[in-house]
Design a protein around this motif. Structure first.
Motif, mmCIF file in Angstrom:
data_model
loop_
_atom_site.group_PDB
_atom_site.id
_atom_site.type_symbol
_atom_site.label_atom_id
_atom_site.label_comp_id
_atom_site.label_asym_id
_atom_site.label_seq_id
_atom_site.Cartn_x
_atom_site.Cartn_y
_atom_site.Cartn_z
ATOM 1 N N ILE A 1 37.362 -16.672 -15.716
ATOM 2 C CA ILE A 1 37.554 -15.879 -14.510
ATOM 3 C C ILE A 1 36.825 -16.550 -13.359
ATOM 4 O O ILE A 1 36.013 -17.448 -13.552
ATOM 5 N N ASP A 2 37.115 -16.075 -12.170
ATOM 6 C CA ASP A 2 36.489 -16.564 -10.946
ATOM 7 C C ASP A 2 35.607 -15.437 -10.400
ATOM 8 O O ASP A 2 36.116 -14.402 -9.984
ATOM 9 N N VAL A 3 34.283 -15.617 -10.465
ATOM 10 C CA VAL A 3 33.351 -14.582 -9.999
ATOM 11 C C VAL A 3 32.975 -14.853 -8.550
ATOM 12 O O VAL A 3 32.553 -15.961 -8.211
ATOM 13 N N ARG A 4 33.128 -13.820 -7.703
ATOM 14 C CA ARG A 4 32.802 -13.973 -6.290
ATOM 15 C C ARG A 4 32.017 -12.758 -5.797
ATOM 16 O O ARG A 4 32.179 -11.648 -6.307
ATOM 17 N N ALA A 5 31.210 -12.983 -4.776
ATOM 18 C CA ALA A 5 30.441 -11.902 -4.157
ATOM 19 C C ALA A 5 31.330 -11.126 -3.195
ATOM 20 O O ALA A 5 32.080 -11.713 -2.414
ATOM 21 N N LEU A 6 31.233 -9.793 -3.268
ATOM 22 C CA LEU A 6 31.964 -8.941 -2.342
ATOM 23 C C LEU A 6 31.231 -7.613 -2.258
ATOM 24 O O LEU A 6 31.123 -6.888 -3.248
ATOM 25 N N ASP A 7 30.716 -7.301 -1.086
ATOM 26 C CA ASP A 7 30.091 -6.006 -0.814
ATOM 27 C C ASP A 7 31.136 -5.140 -0.135
ATOM 28 O O ASP A 7 31.479 -5.355 1.026
ATOM 29 N N VAL A 8 31.654 -4.143 -0.851
ATOM 30 C CA VAL A 8 32.772 -3.368 -0.320
ATOM 31 C C VAL A 8 32.389 -2.563 0.914
ATOM 32 O O VAL A 8 33.264 -2.158 1.691
ATOM 33 N N THR A 9 31.100 -2.320 1.119
ATOM 34 C CA THR A 9 30.678 -1.550 2.294
ATOM 35 C C THR A 9 30.600 -2.404 3.554
ATOM 36 O O THR A 9 30.374 -1.882 4.644
ATOM 37 N N ASP A 10 30.801 -3.703 3.408
ATOM 38 C CA ASP A 10 30.690 -4.643 4.530
ATOM 39 C C ASP A 10 32.066 -5.230 4.829
ATOM 40 O O ASP A 10 32.579 -6.047 4.060
ATOM 41 N N PRO A 11 32.700 -4.830 5.925
ATOM 42 C CA PRO A 11 34.050 -5.345 6.213
ATOM 43 C C PRO A 11 34.097 -6.855 6.353
ATOM 44 O O PRO A 11 35.107 -7.482 6.017
ATOM 45 N N GLU A 12 33.024 -7.472 6.834
ATOM 46 C CA GLU A 12 32.997 -8.935 6.956
ATOM 47 C C GLU A 12 32.987 -9.593 5.576
ATOM 48 O O GLU A 12 33.617 -10.632 5.369
ATOM 49 N N SER A 13 32.276 -8.981 4.628
ATOM 50 C CA SER A 13 32.262 -9.501 3.261
ATOM 51 C C SER A 13 33.653 -9.421 2.647
ATOM 52 O O SER A 13 34.110 -10.361 1.981
ATOM 53 N N SER A 14 34.343 -8.305 2.870
ATOM 54 C CA SER A 14 35.707 -8.150 2.350
ATOM 55 C C SER A 14 36.638 -9.191 2.955
ATOM 56 O O SER A 14 37.401 -9.864 2.243
ATOM 57 N N ALA A 15 36.584 -9.338 4.267
ATOM 58 C CA ALA A 15 37.458 -10.291 4.944
ATOM 59 C C ALA A 15 37.179 -11.715 4.495
ATOM 60 O O ALA A 15 38.105 -12.505 4.247
ATOM 61 N N SER A 16 35.897 -12.057 4.350
ATOM 62 C CA SER A 16 35.525 -13.407 3.933
ATOM 63 C C SER A 16 36.002 -13.703 2.514
ATOM 64 O O SER A 16 36.534 -14.783 2.239
ATOM 65 N N CYS A 17 35.816 -12.757 1.621
ATOM 66 C CA CYS A 17 36.234 -12.960 0.228
ATOM 67 C C CYS A 17 37.743 -13.131 0.130
ATOM 68 O O CYS A 17 38.230 -14.044 -0.540
ATOM 69 N N LEU A 18 38.492 -12.286 0.815
ATOM 70 C CA LEU A 18 39.956 -12.363 0.741
ATOM 71 C C LEU A 18 40.493 -13.593 1.447
ATOM 72 O O LEU A 18 41.511 -14.162 1.031
ATOM 73 N N ALA A 19 39.804 -14.036 2.505
ATOM 74 C CA ALA A 19 40.252 -15.224 3.234
ATOM 75 C C ALA A 19 40.184 -16.471 2.366
ATOM 76 O O ALA A 19 40.873 -17.463 2.629
ATOM 77 N N GLY A 20 39.366 -16.428 1.331
ATOM 78 C CA GLY A 20 39.238 -17.581 0.444
ATOM 79 C C GLY A 20 40.329 -17.682 -0.605
ATOM 80 O O GLY A 20 40.308 -18.601 -1.430
#
Length: 279
Positions: free
Chosen positions: A54-73
């Motif tokens: 699997i591919d493990v990545r950091a994502l803080d769901v309470t932080d919209p910038e974290s969500s956007a950054s993770c999905l942008a990758g």
């Protein structure tokens, strides 16, 4: 054709961990996310034991910038599984509005942040959104006011969003587990402190906790709940609302056939009246 990709939030334990492993075993490319990747040990051990990757990545769901950054990758996304969540035990008079806001941030706005960031990719793939709610998103439960409010909000949002997304080829489903034997319940914590601070609500809370212990003694495994979610990944036309066990189906059916609300009130009141005083 490229291997289909699923992104799952809240995979450090419980249903999220089990779903990540089961999805990988089912042939999916799994992006397993969590707020703190230093807590990925249990997931990585389970993945190794299962013989998958699997591919493990950091994502803080309470932080919209974290969500956007993770999905942008990601270059492709076929399914988003919103699983991350947090519980809360208490009642309004003895707690704070800030506590309720914190629960809403994780369980409701967290779902919105990640879903919003994922939708452009899901429209492109004609994919789907699968959101893990709870039977507590259908039936309001004593001393779970904040948690149930957040899950009710998620269900209402997704029920409203589903027909809109269908016009652009994206399916939307909610998954409603009942009692699941996972660290989620342990992480709610605060039972002793809640009893100490319960004041006039202490007898009702004590009865509720006793009832909860009985319910979780027969809880579904995380793997059982994960199996339902993986079915939704693979089925051609997923239903909007899906429960993960016979117990969850029976429980939600009380509400879904309860026109005037009396059946639910009778049921949930019985959980907190045992051994309570009328004085």
């Amino acid at each position: 054709m490229s291997t289909k990709t699923v992104l799952i939030t809240g995979t450090s334990s419980g249903i999220g961990l089990a779903t990540a492993v089961a999805a990988a075993q089912s042939g999916w490319r799994v992006v397993a996310t969590m707020r703190d990747t230093t807590k990925a040990g249990a997931l990585l051990a389970a993945v190794e034991e299962a013989g998958v990757s699997i591919d493990v990545r950091a994502l803080d769901v309470t932080d919209p910038e974290s969500s956007a950054s993770c999905l942008a990758g990601l270059d492709r996304l076929d399914v988003l599984v919103n699983n991350a969540g947090a519980g809360h035990l208490g009642t309004l008079e003895q707690g704070s509005v800030e506590d309720v806001r914190a629960v809403m941030e994780v369980n409701f706005f967290g779902v919105l942040h990640v879903t919003k960031a994922a939708l452009p990719l899901l429209r492109k793939s004609k994919g789907r959104v699968v959101t893990v709610t709870s039977v507590g998103g259908v039936v309001g439960q004593p001393f779970n006011e904040a948690y149930c409010a957040a899950k009710f909000a998620v269900e209402g949002f997704m029920e409203s969003l589903a027909p809109v997304m269908a016009t652009v080829g994206v399916a939307v489903s909610v998954v409603e587990p009942g009692a699941v034997a996972s660290e989620f319940v342990v992480n709610v914590g605060g039972r002793d402190a809640a009893l100490e601070q319960a004041g006039p609500y202490a007898p009702a809370l004590s009865a509720y906790l006793a009832r909860s212990r009985e319910a979780f003694a027969a809880a579904q495994t995380p793997q059982g709940a994960a199996a339902t979610i993986v079915e939704l990944l693979n089925i051609e036309r997923p239903a909007f609302r899906v429960q993960t066990s016979d117990a969850a189906r029976a429980f939600t059916a009380v509400k879904l056939t309860d026109g005037d609300g009396s059946a639910v009130q009778t049921m949930t009141s019985s959980w907190i009246t045992q051994n309570t005083s009328t004085n």
